[in-house]
Motif scaffolding. Sequence first.
Motif, PDB file in Angstrom:
ATOM      1  N   ASP A 173      16.410  34.120  67.335  1.00  0.00           N
ATOM      2  CA  ASP A 173      15.734  33.162  68.209  1.00  0.00           C
ATOM      3  C   ASP A 173      14.267  33.526  68.397  1.00  0.00           C
ATOM      4  O   ASP A 173      13.386  32.660  68.363  1.00  0.00           O
ATOM      5  CB  ASP A 173      16.437  33.096  69.570  1.00  0.00           C
ATOM      6  CG  ASP A 173      17.824  32.480  69.488  1.00  0.00           C
ATOM      7  OD1 ASP A 173      18.142  31.839  68.450  1.00  0.00           O
ATOM      8  OD2 ASP A 173      18.599  32.660  70.452  1.00  0.00           O
ATOM      9  N   ALA A 174      13.974  34.806  68.592  1.00  0.00           N
ATOM     10  CA  ALA A 174      12.597  35.253  68.770  1.00  0.00           C
ATOM     11  C   ALA A 174      11.791  35.030  67.500  1.00  0.00           C
ATOM     12  O   ALA A 174      10.609  34.644  67.562  1.00  0.00           O
ATOM     13  CB  ALA A 174      12.565  36.719  69.168  1.00  0.00           C
ATOM     14  N   TRP A 175      12.391  35.239  66.366  1.00  0.00           N
ATOM     15  CA  TRP A 175      11.685  35.052  65.092  1.00  0.00           C
ATOM     16  C   TRP A 175      11.373  33.576  64.858  1.00  0.00           C
ATOM     17  O   TRP A 175      10.310  33.230  64.389  1.00  0.00           O
ATOM     18  CB  TRP A 175      12.548  35.616  63.971  1.00  0.00           C
ATOM     19  CG  TRP A 175      11.918  35.486  62.611  1.00  0.00           C
ATOM     20  CD1 TRP A 175      10.865  36.185  62.129  1.00  0.00           C
ATOM     21  CD2 TRP A 175      12.328  34.596  61.581  1.00  0.00           C
ATOM     22  NE1 TRP A 175      10.590  35.790  60.854  1.00  0.00           N
ATOM     23  CE2 TRP A 175      11.465  34.811  60.479  1.00  0.00           C
ATOM     24  CE3 TRP A 175      13.333  33.638  61.467  1.00  0.00           C
ATOM     25  CZ2 TRP A 175      11.585  34.104  59.296  1.00  0.00           C
ATOM     26  CZ3 TRP A 175      13.456  32.951  60.276  1.00  0.00           C
ATOM     27  CH2 TRP A 175      12.587  33.173  59.223  1.00  0.00           C
ATOM     28  N   ARG A 176      12.330  32.702  65.195  1.00  0.00           N
ATOM     29  CA  ARG A 176      12.138  31.265  64.981  1.00  0.00           C
ATOM     30  C   ARG A 176      11.095  30.668  65.911  1.00  0.00           C
ATOM     31  O   ARG A 176      10.329  29.800  65.514  1.00  0.00           O
ATOM     32  CB  ARG A 176      13.479  30.544  65.181  1.00  0.00           C
ATOM     33  CG  ARG A 176      14.446  30.780  64.064  1.00  0.00           C
ATOM     34  CD  ARG A 176      15.738  30.032  64.298  1.00  0.00           C
ATOM     35  NE  ARG A 176      16.702  30.350  63.261  1.00  0.00           N
ATOM     36  CZ  ARG A 176      17.996  30.453  63.452  1.00  0.00           C
ATOM     37  NH1 ARG A 176      18.511  30.279  64.655  1.00  0.00           N
ATOM     38  NH2 ARG A 176      18.795  30.758  62.451  1.00  0.00           N
ATOM     39  N   THR A 177      11.087  31.107  67.169  1.00  0.00           N
ATOM     40  CA  THR A 177      10.171  30.498  68.138  1.00  0.00           C
ATOM     41  C   THR A 177       8.820  31.184  68.176  1.00  0.00           C
ATOM     42  O   THR A 177       7.861  30.623  68.686  1.00  0.00           O
ATOM     43  CB  THR A 177      10.777  30.555  69.561  1.00  0.00           C
ATOM     44  OG1 THR A 177      10.994  31.905  69.922  1.00  0.00           O
ATOM     45  CG2 THR A 177      12.065  29.768  69.608  1.00  0.00           C
ATOM     46  N   GLY A 178       8.706  32.387  67.634  1.00  0.00           N
ATOM     47  CA  GLY A 178       7.442  33.098  67.661  1.00  0.00           C
ATOM     48  C   GLY A 178       7.221  33.764  69.011  1.00  0.00           C
ATOM     49  O   GLY A 178       8.030  33.642  69.928  1.00  0.00           O
ATOM     50  N   PRO A 179       6.090  34.425  69.149  1.00  0.00           N
ATOM     51  CA  PRO A 179       5.832  35.117  70.407  1.00  0.00           C
ATOM     52  C   PRO A 179       5.557  34.129  71.536  1.00  0.00           C
ATOM     53  O   PRO A 179       4.953  33.074  71.331  1.00  0.00           O
ATOM     54  CB  PRO A 179       4.580  35.965  70.095  1.00  0.00           C
ATOM     55  CG  PRO A 179       3.935  35.300  68.948  1.00  0.00           C
ATOM     56  CD  PRO A 179       5.045  34.624  68.171  1.00  0.00           C
ATOM     57  N   SER A 180       6.006  34.478  72.717  1.00  0.00           N
ATOM     58  CA  SER A 180       5.745  33.593  73.872  1.00  0.00           C
ATOM     59  C   SER A 180       4.410  33.993  74.483  1.00  0.00           C
ATOM     60  O   SER A 180       4.088  35.162  74.648  1.00  0.00           O
ATOM     61  CB  SER A 180       6.878  33.730  74.901  1.00  0.00           C
ATOM     62  OG  SER A 180       6.925  35.061  75.358  1.00  0.00           O
ATOM     63  N   VAL A 181       3.602  32.994  74.796  1.00  0.00           N
ATOM     64  CA  VAL A 181       2.261  33.230  75.356  1.00  0.00           C
ATOM     65  C   VAL A 181       2.309  32.787  76.816  1.00  0.00           C
ATOM     66  O   VAL A 181       2.661  31.636  77.121  1.00  0.00           O
ATOM     67  CB  VAL A 181       1.189  32.446  74.595  1.00  0.00           C
ATOM     68  CG1 VAL A 181      -0.169  32.686  75.199  1.00  0.00           C
ATOM     69  CG2 VAL A 181       1.214  32.820  73.128  1.00  0.00           C
ATOM     70  N   ASN A 182       1.950  33.669  77.717  1.00  0.00           N
ATOM     71  CA  ASN A 182       1.962  33.333  79.149  1.00  0.00           C
ATOM     72  C   ASN A 182       0.600  32.962  79.631  1.00  0.00           C
ATOM     73  O   ASN A 182      -0.397  33.387  79.431  1.00  0.00           O
ATOM     74  CB  ASN A 182       2.510  34.498  79.985  1.00  0.00           C
ATOM     75  CG  ASN A 182       3.986  34.712  79.699  1.00  0.00           C
ATOM     76  OD1 ASN A 182       4.662  33.789  79.236  1.00  0.00           O
ATOM     77  ND2 ASN A 182       4.461  35.903  79.939  1.00  0.00           N
TER      78      ASN A 182
END
Length: 88
Positions: free
Chosen positions: A79-88
């Motif tokens: 899931d992390a690989w598919r969505t990429g890093p989360s930017v806050n």
Amino acid sequence: MTAMTTNGTQGFRPNTRLLAVGAAMTGFGSMVVATGATLVGLSLISAGRRWIQTWETPPSEMATRTLNQAKMARQAGLDAWRTGPSVN
């Protein structure tokens, strides 16, 4: 008197008589060596079974729990690989 491990349960304790007899028999002919090796093996197997029976959690339950943790970690990684890093 029983030997206690640091967590208070009885540890791995093979039958020393069987081990001694089995080890002594390995110095002779091939048939006697096989018998000695069998005695040593039986001593170690029975000690292992007694030791495992003292565990609070059976090995099958630990294996199931670890497999489920691995599946969840795998899915989280995908899931992390598919969505990429989360930017806050």
